[in-house]
Scaffold this motif. Structure first.
Motif, mmCIF file in Angstrom:
data_model
loop_
_atom_site.group_PDB
_atom_site.id
_atom_site.type_symbol
_atom_site.label_atom_id
_atom_site.label_comp_id
_atom_site.label_asym_id
_atom_site.label_seq_id
_atom_site.Cartn_x
_atom_site.Cartn_y
_atom_site.Cartn_z
ATOM 1 N N GLU A 121 78.641 -13.983 25.320
ATOM 2 C CA GLU A 121 77.084 -13.418 24.219
ATOM 3 C C GLU A 121 78.029 -11.928 23.594
ATOM 4 O OE1 GLU A 121 73.720 -14.021 27.668
ATOM 5 O OE2 GLU A 121 75.441 -12.574 28.397
ATOM 6 N N ARG A 122 77.417 -12.661 22.209
ATOM 7 C CA ARG A 122 77.275 -11.587 21.837
ATOM 8 C C ARG A 122 76.429 -10.437 21.831
ATOM 9 N NH1 ARG A 122 73.185 -9.860 17.035
ATOM 10 N NH2 ARG A 122 74.671 -9.818 15.405
ATOM 11 N N HIS A 123 76.673 -9.358 21.914
ATOM 12 C CA HIS A 123 75.960 -8.301 22.649
ATOM 13 C C HIS A 123 75.354 -7.029 21.635
ATOM 14 C CE1 HIS A 123 75.164 -5.085 25.827
ATOM 15 N NE2 HIS A 123 75.874 -3.390 25.097
ATOM 16 N N GLU A 124 76.114 -6.550 20.498
ATOM 17 C CA GLU A 124 75.826 -5.900 19.359
ATOM 18 C C GLU A 124 76.470 -5.858 18.177
ATOM 19 O OE1 GLU A 124 75.385 -1.861 20.885
ATOM 20 O OE2 GLU A 124 77.061 -1.727 21.215
ATOM 21 N N ALA A 125 76.083 -5.808 17.432
ATOM 22 C CA ALA A 125 76.980 -5.962 15.563
ATOM 23 C C ALA A 125 76.612 -5.157 15.036
ATOM 24 C CB ALA A 125 77.076 -6.980 14.732
ATOM 25 N N SER A 126 77.996 -4.061 14.070
ATOM 26 C CA SER A 126 77.897 -2.648 13.844
ATOM 27 C C SER A 126 78.961 -3.363 12.912
ATOM 28 C CB SER A 126 76.946 -1.675 13.988
ATOM 29 O OG SER A 126 78.135 -1.070 14.827
ATOM 30 N N ASP A 127 78.868 -2.996 11.000
ATOM 31 C CA ASP A 127 79.934 -2.506 10.403
ATOM 32 C C ASP A 127 80.467 -3.811 10.712
ATOM 33 O OD1 ASP A 127 79.165 -0.475 9.534
ATOM 34 O OD2 ASP A 127 79.620 1.204 10.829
ATOM 35 N N GLY A 128 80.377 -4.870 10.211
ATOM 36 C CA GLY A 128 81.564 -6.011 10.714
ATOM 37 C C GLY A 128 82.005 -6.065 12.513
ATOM 38 N N ARG A 129 81.792 -5.310 13.166
ATOM 39 C CA ARG A 129 82.285 -5.222 14.053
ATOM 40 C C ARG A 129 81.450 -6.113 15.283
ATOM 41 N NH1 ARG A 129 84.331 1.173 14.401
ATOM 42 N NH2 ARG A 129 85.748 0.811 12.565
ATOM 43 N N VAL A 130 82.020 -6.939 16.211
ATOM 44 C CA VAL A 130 81.136 -7.106 16.939
ATOM 45 C C VAL A 130 81.267 -7.233 18.432
ATOM 46 C CG1 VAL A 130 79.348 -9.920 17.340
ATOM 47 C CG2 VAL A 130 80.963 -9.112 15.171
ATOM 48 N N THR A 131 80.478 -6.344 18.675
ATOM 49 C CA THR A 131 80.835 -6.615 20.461
ATOM 50 C C THR A 131 80.335 -8.054 21.584
ATOM 51 O OG1 THR A 131 80.620 -4.252 20.229
ATOM 52 C CG2 THR A 131 80.757 -4.677 22.322
ATOM 53 N N PHE A 132 81.109 -8.381 22.070
ATOM 54 C CA PHE A 132 80.673 -9.709 22.572
ATOM 55 C C PHE A 132 81.185 -9.025 24.124
ATOM 56 C CE2 PHE A 132 82.876 -11.307 19.590
ATOM 57 C CZ PHE A 132 81.374 -11.958 18.914
ATOM 58 N N GLU A 133 79.981 -9.755 24.817
ATOM 59 C CA GLU A 133 79.850 -9.252 26.291
ATOM 60 C C GLU A 133 80.879 -10.922 27.473
ATOM 61 O OE1 GLU A 133 76.433 -7.136 28.154
ATOM 62 O OE2 GLU A 133 76.324 -8.744 29.051
ATOM 63 N N VAL A 134 81.896 -10.877 27.893
ATOM 64 C CA VAL A 134 82.454 -11.478 28.362
ATOM 65 C C VAL A 134 82.096 -11.774 29.680
ATOM 66 C CG1 VAL A 134 84.939 -12.635 28.534
ATOM 67 C CG2 VAL A 134 84.247 -11.743 26.611
ATOM 68 N N HIS A 135 82.083 -12.882 30.653
ATOM 69 C CA HIS A 135 81.475 -12.879 32.174
ATOM 70 C C HIS A 135 82.426 -14.229 32.247
ATOM 71 C CE1 HIS A 135 77.755 -11.429 31.534
ATOM 72 N NE2 HIS A 135 77.342 -11.320 30.400
ATOM 73 N N ALA A 136 83.411 -12.817 33.666
ATOM 74 C CA ALA A 136 84.035 -14.099 33.393
ATOM 75 C C ALA A 136 84.194 -14.876 36.016
ATOM 76 C CB ALA A 136 85.288 -13.645 33.519
ATOM 77 N N ALA A 137 84.988 -15.601 35.919
ATOM 78 C CA ALA A 137 84.442 -15.867 37.513
ATOM 79 C C ALA A 137 85.054 -14.808 37.722
ATOM 80 C CB ALA A 137 85.680 -17.149 37.260
ATOM 81 N N LYS A 138 84.831 -15.044 39.670
ATOM 82 C CA LYS A 138 84.383 -13.827 40.474
ATOM 83 C C LYS A 138 86.081 -13.240 40.751
ATOM 84 C CE LYS A 138 81.809 -12.476 44.317
ATOM 85 N NZ LYS A 138 81.361 -11.513 43.966
ATOM 86 N N ASP A 139 86.054 -11.743 40.424
ATOM 87 C CA ASP A 139 87.573 -11.907 41.134
ATOM 88 C C ASP A 139 88.832 -11.905 40.096
ATOM 89 O OD1 ASP A 139 86.442 -10.572 42.998
ATOM 90 O OD2 ASP A 139 86.670 -11.933 44.873
ATOM 91 N N LYS A 140 88.540 -12.798 38.537
ATOM 92 C CA LYS A 140 89.032 -12.126 37.581
ATOM 93 C C LYS A 140 89.203 -11.886 36.931
ATOM 94 C CE LYS A 140 91.611 -16.619 36.019
ATOM 95 N NZ LYS A 140 92.458 -16.771 36.408
#
Lengths: 318, 258
Positions: A253-272
């Motif tokens: 998921e796109r979390h936030e963006a500023s100055d051309g930098r994008v922060t993503f929230e990456v959800h992984a499988a459990k215990d991975k």
């Protein structure tokens, strides 16, 4: 050093503490963490012999606080939330009185008074009236009182409440320095205090133990690696697609963006733990990786999680 | 025993660190002095008048009977109803308000050591009041020749009467964090116990006699006369014991409630 077993305390129909069991090892600093009204003070009052338990047993240095109260009290120093000082007395008079009622007398008393005044940094106000001292000094005089008979066990109820930031840091250092020679149990509803001073934490909520462990253990247990935050400078859409293709990643998921930098929230499988793969993927594509971290729950969030979860499961407790 | 003395010393020091000791002693000195002067002056005038009249048929004047007895029986007992609450009201109420009760109850002391220490400390201040009263009475020895032995009974009665009030006042002080409330309730209770024997004026039945027996004053009369009666002694010691017992029960209950 302190063994609490099945402790229950009722005030009339109200259950303040229900079936609480935990141990404190010799020389350890144990944090007692919980929101206001969770039963921290009640538990401490039972340990110090101020209140009798409704059920269960509490042993201090092997002595049952109900069966052998004097022996247990002789080995316990207690600083209540409100320092129990007599405003009319000078610091010296107060420490002498506290020492005498705790069985310290004569030359030994004088030596202990010098020692605790030194430890608690109240040497410069020993002839001043306690009522005229600042809150920080009063707190330290209270602590000196708790230490005067060199107890095995030290029970501190919110020792930093109402102090200014500098005094809080000093008090924490003082408490840390006491560990080892004394077994310390301290209560607080402020979280940084626990991670800074305690080796082990008991989280209490609604009169019940919600979790026990070191601050690190609790953090690890609750936050996991499932959610990773990654900040990248690069084409947003491609980055997203590339990360989504990594094995074990469920959702980006796109979390936030500023100055051309994008922060993503990456959800992984459990215990991975997908951090290494995410990093490789970004770098291989020649994008710039700025930050990569687990979306670590702060202690505050863990605390909220523990305490609200418990309440959610048991609506009857509210 | 050493713990009792430590607590007593602390109580006494607290009285003198605060204005209470000075206030109580000053009030007592003024009131006691005024009434003593009044009684003595009246006694002297009466004596002169009787001398002029040649003392015909009148009962002989006696300084113990005409000055010291009314001073204790009629006046100081009342003054103490007002002053003893000032001494006892803070004993537990103040410890509860300031949280120092937690220090006492978590120290290696028994409840009884704390109670006896507090009682003893308050009693010491009370004895100082007694000294003030006897300073006045001592003046009589300079100008007259009162009998000394009845004074011992007076002193013992004064001490027991005060001890009874102190132990009851201490008990009342365990119920509240507010010194004023403790003081006022103590005063009301003392006043009631003082006037209990008034019922004997119109009721001679069992209830009337029982109430009269319970009154604090009925048992003081003999001591004021200079007579030590065992039943009076037992009465006051019982009241002191009762007050201490009730205080112990109340402190016990205090712990259950927090």
């Amino acid at each position: 050093m302190i063994e609490v077993e099945g402790l229950t305390k009722r005030y009339g129909p109200t259950v303040a503490v229900s079936d609480v069991t935990f141990q404190v090892r010799k020389g350890e600093v144990l944090g007692f963490l919980g929101p206001n009204g969770a039963g921290k003070t009640t538990t401490m009052r039972v340990i110090t012999g101020y209140l009798p338990p409704t059920a269960g047993t509490v042993r201090v240095a092997g002595f049952d606080v109900v069966e052998q109260p004097l022996e247990a009290k002789r080995r316990t120093g207690y600083l209540p939330e409100l320092p129990p000082v007599y405003p009319d007395m000078t610091v010296d008079e107060y420490l002498a009185f506290a020492g005498r009622i705790k069985g310290v007398a004569g030359a030994e008393l004088k030596k202990r008074m010098d020692a605790v005044s030194e430890t608690c940094a109240v040497s410069d106000v020993r002839r001043r009236q306690i009522g005229k001292l600042s809150k920080g000094y009063r707190q330290r005089v209270g602590l000196a009182q708790a230490l005067i008979h060199n107890p095995d066990v030290l029970v501190l109820d919110e020792p930093t409440a109402g102090l200014d930031p500098k005094q809080i840091i000093e008090t924490r250092q003082l408490i840390k320095s006491l560990a080892g020679q004394h077994t310390v149990i301290l209560s607080t509803h402020i979280l940084p205090e626990v991670s800074k001073t305690c080796e082990r934490v008991v989280v209490i909520n609604g009169g019940k133990i919600a979790a026990v462990g070191t601050p690190e253990e609790l953090t690890r247990r609750l936050q996991g690696f499932e959610t990773v935050l990654v900040t990248v400078e690069g084409p947003e859409k491609e980055v997203k697609e590339k990360i989504e293709r990594i094995e074990g990643v469920n959702l980006v998921e796109r979390h936030e963006a500023s100055d051309g930098r994008v922060t993503f929230e990456v959800h992984a499988a459990k215990d991975k733990d997908v951090r290494a793969e995410v990093a490789r993927a970004v770098v291989e594509s020649q994008w710039k990786l700025f930050e990569l971290k687990t979306s670590g729950l702060s202690l505050e969030e863990i605390f909220l999680k523990l305490t609200t979860k418990d309440l959610g499961e048991e609506p009857a407790a509210t | 025993m050493r713990n009792v003395v430590t607590i007593a010393g602390k109580e006494l020091r607290t009285y003198f660190h605060s204005p209470i000791a000075y206030l109580v002693m000053a009030l007592f000195a003024v009131l006691c002095g005024f009434f003593f002067y009044n009684l003595t002056a009246a006694y002297v005038i009466e004596t002169f008048r009787m001398l002029e009249m040649g003392g015909m048929g009148a009962p002989p004047m006696n300084i113990n009977e005409n000055v010291i007895r009314p001073l204790f029986e009629g006046i100081l007992t009342v003054v103490l109803l007002l002053l003893v609450p000032l001494i006892t009201m803070r004993l537990y109420a103040e410890e509860k308000r300031s949280g120092t009760i937690e220090l006492l109850l978590t120290s290696p002391l028994t409840d009884m050591q704390i109670i006896l220490g507090k009682f003893l400390g308050a009693l010491c201040l009370y004895v100082l009041l007694m000294v003030l009263a006897f300073l006045d009475i001592g003046l009589l020895f300079l100008y007259g020749n009162p009998a000394a032995k009845p004074l011992l009974a007076n002193a013992l009665g004064f001490l027991l009467y005060g001890g009874a009030l102190l132990s009851l006042g201490m008990w009342i002080s365990t119920f509240t964090k507010n010194q004023i409330i403790a003081g006022i309730v103590s005063f009301a209770v003392f006043l009631l116990l003082y006037v209990f024997d008034w019922v004997s004026a119109f009721s001679n039945g069992t209830v009337g006699r029982a109430m009269s027996f319970m009154a604090l004053t009925t048992h003081f009369d003999n001591f004021a006369k200079g007579v030590i009666d065992l039943s009076d002694l037992v009465y006051y010691l019982s009241v002191i014991g009762l007050g201490i017992f009730l205080t112990a029960r109340s402190v016990e209950a205090l712990k259950g409630r927090a």
